[in-house]
Design a protein around this motif. Structure first.
Motif, PDB file in Angstrom:
ATOM      1  N   ILE A 130     -25.317 -20.418   4.847  1.00 12.52           N
ATOM      2  CA  ILE A 130     -24.625 -21.500   4.118  1.00 12.52           C
ATOM      3  C   ILE A 130     -23.674 -20.883   3.094  1.00 12.52           C
ATOM      4  O   ILE A 130     -24.117 -20.117   2.223  1.00 12.52           O
ATOM      5  CB  ILE A 130     -25.657 -22.418   3.412  1.00 12.52           C
ATOM      6  N   MET A 138     -26.352 -29.835   3.434  1.00  8.00           N
ATOM      7  CA  MET A 138     -25.512 -29.516   4.597  1.00  8.00           C
ATOM      8  C   MET A 138     -25.825 -30.434   5.779  1.00  8.00           C
ATOM      9  O   MET A 138     -24.922 -30.961   6.415  1.00  8.00           O
ATOM     10  CB  MET A 138     -25.727 -28.052   5.023  1.00  8.00           C
ATOM     11  N   LYS A 139     -27.117 -30.638   6.075  1.00  3.24           N
ATOM     12  CA  LYS A 139     -27.519 -31.447   7.230  1.00  3.24           C
ATOM     13  C   LYS A 139     -27.183 -32.919   7.043  1.00  3.24           C
ATOM     14  O   LYS A 139     -26.664 -33.567   7.920  1.00  3.24           O
ATOM     15  CB  LYS A 139     -29.035 -31.366   7.389  1.00  3.24           C
ATOM     16  N   ALA A 189     -30.201 -26.934  -0.324  1.00  7.38           N
ATOM     17  CA  ALA A 189     -28.917 -26.618   0.310  1.00  7.38           C
ATOM     18  C   ALA A 189     -28.908 -27.087   1.761  1.00  7.38           C
ATOM     19  O   ALA A 189     -27.912 -27.647   2.244  1.00  7.38           O
ATOM     20  CB  ALA A 189     -28.659 -25.119   0.225  1.00  7.38           C
ATOM     21  N   ALA A 208     -21.345 -31.487   4.900  1.00  2.00           N
ATOM     22  CA  ALA A 208     -20.427 -30.676   4.081  1.00  2.00           C
ATOM     23  C   ALA A 208     -20.353 -29.242   4.603  1.00  2.00           C
ATOM     24  O   ALA A 208     -21.133 -28.842   5.478  1.00  2.00           O
ATOM     25  CB  ALA A 208     -20.901 -30.665   2.634  1.00  2.00           C
ATOM     26  N   HIS A 209     -19.382 -28.483   4.031  1.00  4.60           N
ATOM     27  CA  HIS A 209     -19.123 -27.140   4.546  1.00  4.60           C
ATOM     28  C   HIS A 209     -19.643 -26.031   3.644  1.00  4.60           C
ATOM     29  O   HIS A 209     -19.637 -24.864   4.034  1.00  4.60           O
ATOM     30  CB  HIS A 209     -17.613 -26.970   4.753  1.00  4.60           C
ATOM     31  N   ALA A 210     -20.034 -26.371   2.425  1.00  8.47           N
ATOM     32  CA  ALA A 210     -20.514 -25.350   1.482  1.00  8.47           C
ATOM     33  C   ALA A 210     -21.186 -26.036   0.303  1.00  8.47           C
ATOM     34  O   ALA A 210     -20.990 -27.244   0.074  1.00  8.47           O
ATOM     35  CB  ALA A 210     -19.342 -24.503   0.974  1.00  8.47           C
ATOM     36  N   VAL A 211     -21.962 -25.254  -0.457  1.00  9.63           N
ATOM     37  CA  VAL A 211     -22.562 -25.784  -1.689  1.00  9.63           C
ATOM     38  C   VAL A 211     -22.081 -24.949  -2.865  1.00  9.63           C
ATOM     39  O   VAL A 211     -21.596 -23.831  -2.694  1.00  9.63           O
ATOM     40  CB  VAL A 211     -24.111 -25.774  -1.636  1.00  9.63           C
TER      41      VAL A 211
END
Ligand code: KIV
Length: 270
Positions: A137, A109-110, A105, A114-117
């Motif tokens: 997250i 993100m890094k 995750a 992106a803003h979410a998984v």
């Protein structure tokens, strides 16, 4: 003054549920489509592992890798000014242990921005959900027909039609909500069950083949645009027939080049 668009957040989605405003989600896999979807106001762009099917041509979602998901996700992130971008954690990247899940995750993100998984499953992946959520997250759940379990299910038929499975689904939805997920995708489950779960949770449900009572709806972009032609479940409404549009344009181009109608003098340089 800079005219900055306000980003959709998990808070926005929760407020939409409260005021009963449907949440609109579509899958996106690249910059060009992402930009079009963001411009028309789609609230969530889901970089689905359905990329494994519609982009890479695999039979299932299982083969797609974390690197490939990050590649698609970074393109979509670059395209979206307003939409929230949620990225599927691919098969094998979170099921074995929660440390691996958090590691995946964080990478997503890094490296993609992106803003979410999103991940599939309930009780069986709850440690992973909790660990990712505690790292700050946002996590979207996914229950019902979870395509990463297709070989266990044996078919893509509607899920939770029997009382045992429906009971498990209700419990999984509550467990996910209690563990801090911000929304849950309900895929291919009876509309009455989706309604019951939607009413029982304070977080939004997003349906695909789950009837009209969910807080939002999601479709696979290539399916709803009619770019795919070999997949026609009852829940899929096609809003265009782009396969025909694309083939007709390419057929015309083929003819024009063959007959030396293209390029014309006006399309050439002196
Ligand atoms: O991968 C995907 O496209 C999805 C949606 C069908 C919800 O998970």
């Amino acid at each position: 003054m800079e005219n900055k668009v306000k980003r959709i957040t998990t808070q926005t989605l929760r407020e939409m549920k409260l005021r009963k405003e449907p949440i609109v989600v579509l899958t996106a896999y690249d910059y060009t489509f992402g930009k079009l979807l963001d411009k028309v106001g789609i609230e969530v762009l889901l970089v689905g592992d359905s990329a494994s099917n519609v982009i890479a041509g695999h039979e299932t979602t299982l083969p797609i890798t974390v690197e490939q998901m990050i590649y698609h996700a970074s393109a979509v992130v670059r395209s979206a000014q307003r939409a929230m971008v949620v990225v599927d954690m691919p098969f094998g990247s979170y099921q074995s242990d929660s440390k691996l899940a958090l590691h995946t995750a964080i990478r997503i993100m890094k490296e993609s921005g992106a803003h979410a998984v999103k991940l599939e499953g309930g009780a069986s992946v709850i440690e992973s959900v909790r660990r990712i959520v505690s790292a700050g997250i946002p996590v979207m759940g996914h229950l019902g027909l979870t395509p990463q379990s297709i070989y266990q299910f044996g078919s893509y038929r509607v899920r939770a039609t029997d009382p045992e499975e429906a009971k498990k689904l209700r419990a999984d939805a509550q467990l996910l909500a209690d563990s801090g997920v911000f929304a849950i995708v309900l895929e291919k489950v009876p509309a009455s069950l989706a309604k019951e779960i939607t009413e029982s949770l304070s977080i939004p449900t997003i349906g695909i083949g789950a009837g009209p009572y969910c807080d939002g709806q999601v479709l696979v972009l290539y399916d709803m645009l009619g770019l795919t032609t070999d997949f026609s479940p009852r829940f899929l409404r096609r809003y265009a027939n782009l396969a025909e549009v694309v083939q007709s344009a390419c057929r015309k181009y083929l003819e024009d080049v063959k007959r030396r109608f293209f390029p014309s003098p006006a399309e050439s340089y002196e």
